[in-house]
Design a protein around this motif. Structure first.
Motif, PDB file in Angstrom:
ATOM      1  N   ARG A 178      37.511  23.558  46.986  1.00 27.44           N
ATOM      2  CA  ARG A 178      36.200  23.602  47.644  1.00 27.44           C
ATOM      3  C   ARG A 178      35.272  22.707  46.822  1.00 27.44           C
ATOM      4  O   ARG A 178      34.987  23.003  45.655  1.00 27.44           O
ATOM      5  CB  ARG A 178      35.675  25.038  47.709  1.00 27.44           C
ATOM      6  N   CYS A 193      32.896  11.433  52.010  1.00 27.21           N
ATOM      7  CA  CYS A 193      33.868  11.142  53.072  1.00 27.21           C
ATOM      8  C   CYS A 193      35.296  11.361  52.581  1.00 27.21           C
ATOM      9  O   CYS A 193      36.153  11.861  53.317  1.00 27.21           O
ATOM     10  CB  CYS A 193      33.688   9.714  53.574  1.00 27.21           C
ATOM     11  N   ALA A 196      35.788  15.032  52.622  1.00 30.01           N
ATOM     12  CA  ALA A 196      35.916  15.541  53.987  1.00 30.01           C
ATOM     13  C   ALA A 196      37.348  15.422  54.501  1.00 30.01           C
ATOM     14  O   ALA A 196      37.819  16.274  55.264  1.00 30.01           O
ATOM     15  CB  ALA A 196      34.953  14.786  54.904  1.00 30.01           C
ATOM     16  N   ARG A 197      38.037  14.380  54.086  1.00 32.91           N
ATOM     17  CA  ARG A 197      39.405  14.146  54.566  1.00 32.91           C
ATOM     18  C   ARG A 197      40.456  14.916  53.775  1.00 32.91           C
ATOM     19  O   ARG A 197      41.548  15.150  54.295  1.00 32.91           O
ATOM     20  CB  ARG A 197      39.738  12.649  54.504  1.00 32.91           C
ATOM     21  N   THR A 198      40.154  15.297  52.538  1.00 30.04           N
ATOM     22  CA  THR A 198      41.216  15.827  51.690  1.00 30.04           C
ATOM     23  C   THR A 198      40.939  17.211  51.108  1.00 30.04           C
ATOM     24  O   THR A 198      41.887  17.913  50.739  1.00 30.04           O
ATOM     25  CB  THR A 198      41.492  14.869  50.514  1.00 30.04           C
ATOM     26  N   LYS A 200      39.845  21.249  50.666  1.00 32.75           N
ATOM     27  CA  LYS A 200      39.981  22.481  51.437  1.00 32.75           C
ATOM     28  C   LYS A 200      38.713  22.739  52.240  1.00 32.75           C
ATOM     29  O   LYS A 200      38.751  23.151  53.407  1.00 32.75           O
ATOM     30  CB  LYS A 200      40.278  23.644  50.487  1.00 32.75           C
ATOM     31  N   ARG A 201      37.567  22.487  51.591  1.00 33.97           N
ATOM     32  CA  ARG A 201      36.277  22.564  52.260  1.00 33.97           C
ATOM     33  C   ARG A 201      35.330  21.650  51.502  1.00 33.97           C
ATOM     34  O   ARG A 201      35.378  21.587  50.272  1.00 33.97           O
ATOM     35  CB  ARG A 201      35.749  23.994  52.272  1.00 33.97           C
ATOM     36  N   HIS A 279      31.878  12.658  59.888  1.00 31.57           N
ATOM     37  CA  HIS A 279      32.516  13.844  59.307  1.00 31.57           C
ATOM     38  C   HIS A 279      31.633  15.075  59.443  1.00 31.57           C
ATOM     39  O   HIS A 279      32.143  16.185  59.671  1.00 31.57           O
ATOM     40  CB  HIS A 279      32.854  13.587  57.845  1.00 31.57           C
ATOM     41  N   HIS A 282      31.995  16.343  62.941  1.00 30.84           N
ATOM     42  CA  HIS A 282      33.291  16.966  63.228  1.00 30.84           C
ATOM     43  C   HIS A 282      33.523  18.241  62.419  1.00 30.84           C
ATOM     44  O   HIS A 282      34.579  18.878  62.552  1.00 30.84           O
ATOM     45  CB  HIS A 282      34.417  15.976  62.946  1.00 30.84           C
ATOM     46  N   ASP A 284      34.094  18.527  59.277  1.00 32.26           N
ATOM     47  CA  ASP A 284      34.923  18.346  58.078  1.00 32.26           C
ATOM     48  C   ASP A 284      34.077  18.282  56.812  1.00 32.26           C
ATOM     49  O   ASP A 284      34.615  18.383  55.704  1.00 32.26           O
ATOM     50  CB  ASP A 284      35.747  17.065  58.196  1.00 32.26           C
ATOM     51  N   LEU A 285      32.795  18.105  56.981  1.00 36.28           N
ATOM     52  CA  LEU A 285      31.831  18.034  55.890  1.00 36.28           C
ATOM     53  C   LEU A 285      30.602  18.816  56.325  1.00 36.28           C
ATOM     54  O   LEU A 285      30.199  18.743  57.499  1.00 36.28           O
ATOM     55  CB  LEU A 285      31.468  16.576  55.603  1.00 36.28           C
ATOM     56  N   GLU A 286      30.014  19.576  55.404  1.00 39.57           N
ATOM     57  CA  GLU A 286      28.847  20.394  55.730  1.00 39.57           C
ATOM     58  C   GLU A 286      27.689  20.013  54.814  1.00 39.57           C
ATOM     59  O   GLU A 286      27.878  19.847  53.599  1.00 39.57           O
ATOM     60  CB  GLU A 286      29.175  21.879  55.573  1.00 39.57           C
TER      61      GLU A 286
END
Length: 435
Positions: A178, A193, A196-198, A200-201, A279, A282, A284-286
């Motif tokens: 995380r 970025c 976001a791709r790799t 867990k969170r 991201h 989508h 994948d990123l917050e």
């Protein structure tokens, strides 16, 4: 008595540009660099570089080359870090700069003898970490700005792993973890970025709102699009780009959880990364607000929310410092180093700095012009009358390097220049020196 050489500290883009300009005038010089070869931060294999695997140029190849030495046509629009390094080393080889460079040495101290500097006499003594001492008639700082990381001092302690973006290399670091990226400059967005791709969170903490500029505008690299358009007055330029970014190309960034920008589009360094918005859109990123406190494995944010975090990456910038120089040798004004045209020391006629600016476009063309200016001033053939005029301007003149534009009041923007305006000023100064 033979002329003492000119000393250049740094064999990155700025030092190489200056070496080429001095060599073109037949002036003796020596470049000192801690790396194993030319390229500075672009050499990802040197242990002290902030370079990372996903790094690319944020200006396009079309406008980013040194004057008279374009980037290869075969390069993509936005070259990778290894391609930029190859370009810099080709530039160094083309100008035979490695023969003038000592690699693998670090400057421990640079000391200037008092008084003005007669042309042949060495006035700067530079002590190296290997015990050697070098003497120079003039000293040129070309060390760049991304070597001394800044990490915020926050309440509490963090029990997980924390690094500065300076230490980041590969997204493999994120797998199964995380991750929180703190900071949304261009490198922070790149690293977010990757997370976001790799990860867990993945989370990104953003202190203030910024405008995001896409790398392509109507099918062209953004800087090419802007360069090919008509020259506009600052007020109209701001309105046009604001309309394009807010209404057509990006829209309202608050829909991604980011804060609303508190400034106009052209009042800050452009964030050339709309992939981060992809991201965020989508999931994948917050996005999270500014960090307010560290509490063991938890991070508390300014809105009171918390997250369990394994790894923090502080993408919180750098200090531009010169630890080898006495503080008395460097004057400041409004919180930034005060050099004439961001290149020439006000009091010393033999101290210069290359790359002492941030800008809204490509840096290498401006470095080329800075190098030509420094070389012209250091050329003993410069007529005495023009040298005297130069020295008078250098001491007191303050031309508007921002072209009437306003930028954010932050440490990063303290040395900001408007690229086109700054280029005109450098060319005007060169014209004065050449007569």
């Amino acid at each position: 008595m033979p002329h003492a050489p000119i000393g250049i500290i740094g064999a990155g883009p700025a030092g190489l540009a200056l070496g080429a300009a001095l060599r073109a005038r037949g002036l003796e010089f020596e470049i000192l660099d801690a790396g194993r070869g030319p390229g500075g931060i672009w050499d990802i294999d040197r242990p002290d570089t902030p370079m990372y695997e996903s790094a690319h140029f944020i200006s396009s190849k079309s406008l980013s080359g040194f004057p008279g030495f374009p980037m290869p046509e075969a390069y993509p629009d936005y070259p990778r870090h290894d391609q930029v390094l190859a370009y810099l080393r080709e530039f160094a080889a083309h100008h035979d700069l490695q023969r003038h460079t000592r690699f693998g040495v670090t400057v421990a101290r640079a000391h200037r003898e008092p008084g003005s500097s007669p042309e042949p006499a060495p006035r700067w003594t530079v002590s190296l970490d290997d015990g050697d001492e070098r003497s120079y008639a003039a000293l040129c700082l070309a060390t760049g700005a991304n070597w001394h990381p800044v990490t915020p001092d926050l309440p509490g302690t963090f029990s997980g792993e924390a690094i500065h973006s300076f230490e980041y290399r590969s997204p493999d670091l994120f797998r199964g973890r995380r991750v929180l990226i703190v900071g949304a400059g261009n490198s922070g967005c790149d690293i977010a970025c990757d997370a976001a791709r790799t990860a867990k969170r993945a989370f990104v903490s953003v202190r203030r709102g910024y405008h995001f500029v896409p790398k392509y505008v109507f099918g062209k690299p953004a800087d090419v699009f802007a360069h090919e358009g008509p020259a506009l007055p600052a007020w109209l330029e701001r309105r046009v780009f604001s309309f394009l970014i807010r209404r057509l190309l990006v829209g309202d960034v608050t829909r991604f959880g980011l804060p609303r920008p508190d400034h106009d589009v052209l009042e800050s360094h452009p964030i050339m990364n709309t992939r981060m918005l992809h991201h965020l859109g989508h999931g994948d990123l917050e996005a999270r607000p500014d960090v307010s406190e560290l509490d063991g494995s938890r991070v508390r944010f300014a809105d009171g929310s918390t997250e369990e975090i394994d790894l923090i990456v502080w993408a919180t910038g750098y200090r531009r410092i010169h630890p080898f120089l006495d503080t008395a040798d460097l004057d400041e004004r409004n919180g930034a180093l005060d050099f004439y045209l961001n290149v020439a020391h006000r009091r010393y006629d033999d101290l210069f700095e290359m790359g002492l600016f941030e800008t809204d476009g490509a840096a290498y063309p401006l470095l080329g012009l800075q190098a030509d200016l420094v070389a012209a001033v250091l050329d003993p053939a410069l007529p005495a009358s023009r040298r005297a005029d130069w020295q008078a301007r250098r001491a007191t003149a303050r031309p508007d390097v921002r072209g009437g534009r306003r930028y954010l009041d932050t440490p990063r923007h303290a040395l900001y220049v408007h690229g086109a305006s700054y280029e005109k000023l450098l060319r005007r100064e060169l014209s004065r020196l050449s007569g």
